[in-house]
Scaffold this motif. Structure first.
Motif: not given
Length: 136
Positions: A109-136
């Motif tokens: 429960w510590q605040r973090q800020s990280l940068s990602f690129k390429e595949l890890p960035a894509q996976i994060i965006q996909h999963e964060m869409d789930h949090l918004e109720g958006r399905l691909i």
């Protein structure tokens, strides 16, 4: 605990509620469930295991990273791709960004800020869409 993958579109289209420190155990369930599905999956959102909270897990390099209440604070280099999901059949087009920065709480429960690129960035965006109720 390994949990079944939710395929109920109505449930998956609900916007997730903020996670609290009391939800840390959901991270372990995501770890266990991702491990059980590692041949077909690189990330999950909590709603995929029946928990409507803002929690995701992503495979990054050789480890899995759980993020509580993730927020994308920067994004660059948009592109089009095709994605699939354990909760859905087939693949679908998706717009993603090659570089993102994410603020989140970690498993301590510590605040973090990280940068990602390429595949890890894509996976994060996909999963964060789930949090918004958006399905691909």
């Amino acid at each position: 605990m390994i949990r079944p993958i939710v395929k109920d579109i109505f449930f998956l289209q609900q916007k997730a509620e903020p996670a609290a420190k009391s939800d840390l155990s959901v991270g372990q369930d995501l770890q266990d469930t991702l491990l059980a599905n590692r041949d077909n999956c690189l990330g999950m959102a909590a709603n995929m295991i029946g928990v409507n909270k803002r929690i995701i897990i992503v495979s990054v390099d050789f480890s899995n990273l759980v993020m509580y209440n993730p927020v994308i604070t920067a994004k660059a280099q948009p592109y089009q791709t095709e994605e699939s999901c354990l909760s859905l059949t087939g693949s679908r087009p998706a717009k993603r960004y090659r570089h993102i920065t994410v603020d989140f709480f970690d498993s301590h429960w510590q605040r973090q800020s990280l940068s990602f690129k390429e595949l890890p960035a894509q996976i994060i965006q996909h999963e964060m869409d789930h949090l918004e109720g958006r399905l691909i």
